[in-house]
Write an enzyme that holds these catalytic residues in place. Structure first.
Site, PDB file in Angstrom:
ATOM      1  CD  GLU A   7       4.387   0.410   6.878  1.00  0.00           C
ATOM      2  OE1 GLU A   7       5.301   0.629   7.671  1.00  0.00           O
ATOM      3  OE2 GLU A   7       3.890   1.324   6.165  1.00  0.00           O
TER       4      GLU A   7
ATOM      5  CG  ASP B 199      -0.181   0.059   2.546  1.00  0.00           C
ATOM      6  OD1 ASP B 199       0.835  -0.656   2.688  1.00  0.00           O
ATOM      7  OD2 ASP B 199      -0.604   0.817   3.441  1.00  0.00           O
TER       8      ASP B 199
END
Ligand SMILES: [Zn+2]
Length: 437
Positions: free
Chosen positions: A189, A95
């Site tokens: 994350e 991400d």
């Protein structure tokens, strides 16, 4: 003039890492804070699916994307007698940050950077070396930026591309000794959830490395320890016309709590390096009820506890002076300094240092004023320090990366594999199994 690469290996790897990076950053994988499922956004599954396809083409046949958005794959080791007990993990996150636009990324390659100001075509975005000390060292490098109106996504697609490229190189060079490498790409994350559904037992690695740092040569084995605090004050809300002697205004009480917190010290804007802080970052309030969110950070557990007690005491001192008001404080652990877990397995950091040196670089040991997936993974029993990627100015439209340094990171991963087959590391790892906590 183009600057030299750190090694012929890095130069060899650069075209592949670039083409992967340009492919991956075009997929919008921005995560979302109020997540209802894992991953928080579907774009992360798109990138995960592409990586699985590419890993299988490389010969990593077990590559798989699970329902929660985790990609796991194995590159089998090739040193006789080692492969059964020794697996080393490589981790990057899929991400990108929710803090800057992440859709429609169009990367630009600036060949042989001339050392001056870079004007990007959109949004009036400028990269000025006067304001970015790290850019000053990159004259002659090939640089990567966005077009100016999105982030670039080097955090952490630089890490993803570097692991992919290193794995492909090792797979096609069976003459290079390597341990079994377990690869993981994690979702979410940036919203603090990358480790949440990470199955350490299934991953089965002795230790791992996140490839999620910044400047060339960086090796990070310390992060903050972290709490989040939520303070709620209930006052007494009465129509202001009839409030005389009755109203207890929660807005005023919370304002006094905030004003009483230290700001010259113990604040993110007034601290640096190893100093911790209390950071009130979100406030919602009516006369009847006020709620404050704050994060508490320190490298030292005892100091972290002291900051938490200071916050509690400050709030009580204010609110307890008004017997009709009620105070509630919730303090939640977010993650712990990975240093305390890595101390017990020094071979993990030593191997990374040896790999960085093998690439001709001097390791730069810096504590991270934040957390990584590795903070929680280390606490969960998988010691995981963090290695550089070559990216900078994360979470902003000014994000940039040096292709020269990304190639150096990729070469460092290739060398890390070799380091772990050296007898002193391979055997030390057997003796120093991390204690389960
Ligand atoms: Zn990152």
């Amino acid at each position: 003039m183009t600057a030299p690469y750190t090694s012929p290996l890095a130069q060899d790897l650069a075209p592949d890492v670039l083409s992967r990076f340009e492919r991956y950053v075009r997929i919008d994988t921005q995560s979302r804070r109020d997540r209802e499922r894992s991953p928080s956004t579907p774009g992360q599954l798109d990138l995960g699916g592409l990586l699985v396809k590419e890993l299988r083409q490389t010969g990593l046949d077990d590559a798989d994307l699970d329902d929660n958005g985790y990609v796991i794959a194995t590159l089998q080791g090739n040193v006789e007698g080692q492969t059964d007990h020794l697996a080393i993990g490589l981790i990057a996150h899929l991400d990108t940050s929710p803090d800057a636009p992440g859709a429609g990324v169009e990367p630009i390659v600036h060949r042989s950077y001339d050392g001056g100001v870079i004007e990007l075509p959109r949004g009036g975005t400028r990269l000025d070396p006067a304001a970015m000390p790290e850019l000053q060292d990159k004259a002659g490098h090939d640089l990567l930026t966005s077009s100016g109106d999105t982030l670039l996504g080097a955090d952490d697609k630089a890490g993803v591309a570097e692991i992919m490229s290193a794995a492909a190189y090792l797979a096609s060079h069976p003459d290079l000794p390597r341990p079994t490498l377990r690869i993981a790409f994690t979702p979410d994350e940036e919203i603090g959830e990358g480790a949440t559904l990470f199955d350490i037992a299934r991953f089965g690695a002795l230790c791992a490395y996140t490839i999620d740092g910044s400047e060339r040569g960086e090796l990070q084995d310390e992060t903050f320890s972290a709490y989040e605090a939520v303070l709620t004050i209930d006052g007494v809300d009465v129509h202001p016309g009839q409030a005389t002697g009755k109203m207890v205004n929660a807005v005023r009480l919370m304002a006094r709590v905030i004003a009483a917190l230290p700001s010259d010290t113990l604040a993110p804007e007034t601290t640096a390096e190893r100093e911790g802080f209390i950071h009130p970052y979100e406030l919602s309030a009516t006369a009847g009820r006020a709620q404050l969110r704050a994060i508490i950070r320190d490298f030292d557990e005892e100091l972290l506890e002291q900051h938490a007690r200071l916050l509690q005491r400050t709030a009580h001192d204010v609110v307890d002076s008004e017997p009709r008001a009620r105070l509630d404080i919730e303090i939640r652990r977010q993650y712990r300094n990975m240093g305390q877990y890595l101390e017990g397995v020094p071979g993990v950091v030593e191997a990374a240092e040896a790999a960085i040196r093998a690439e001709g670089l001097e390791p730069i040991r810096t504590p991270i004023r934040g957390g990584t997936d590795g903070s929680r993974l280390s606490e969960m029993g998988l010691p995981t320090p963090n290695i550089f990627t070559g990216g900078h100015e994360y979470h902003s439209v000014r994000e940039w990366a040096s292709l020269h340094d990304m190639a150096a990171a990729t070469a460092t991963i290739v060398r890390l594999a070799e380091v772990w087959t050296r007898p002193e590391h391979a055997s030390a790892s057997k003796m120093r199994q991390p204690a389960s906590r």
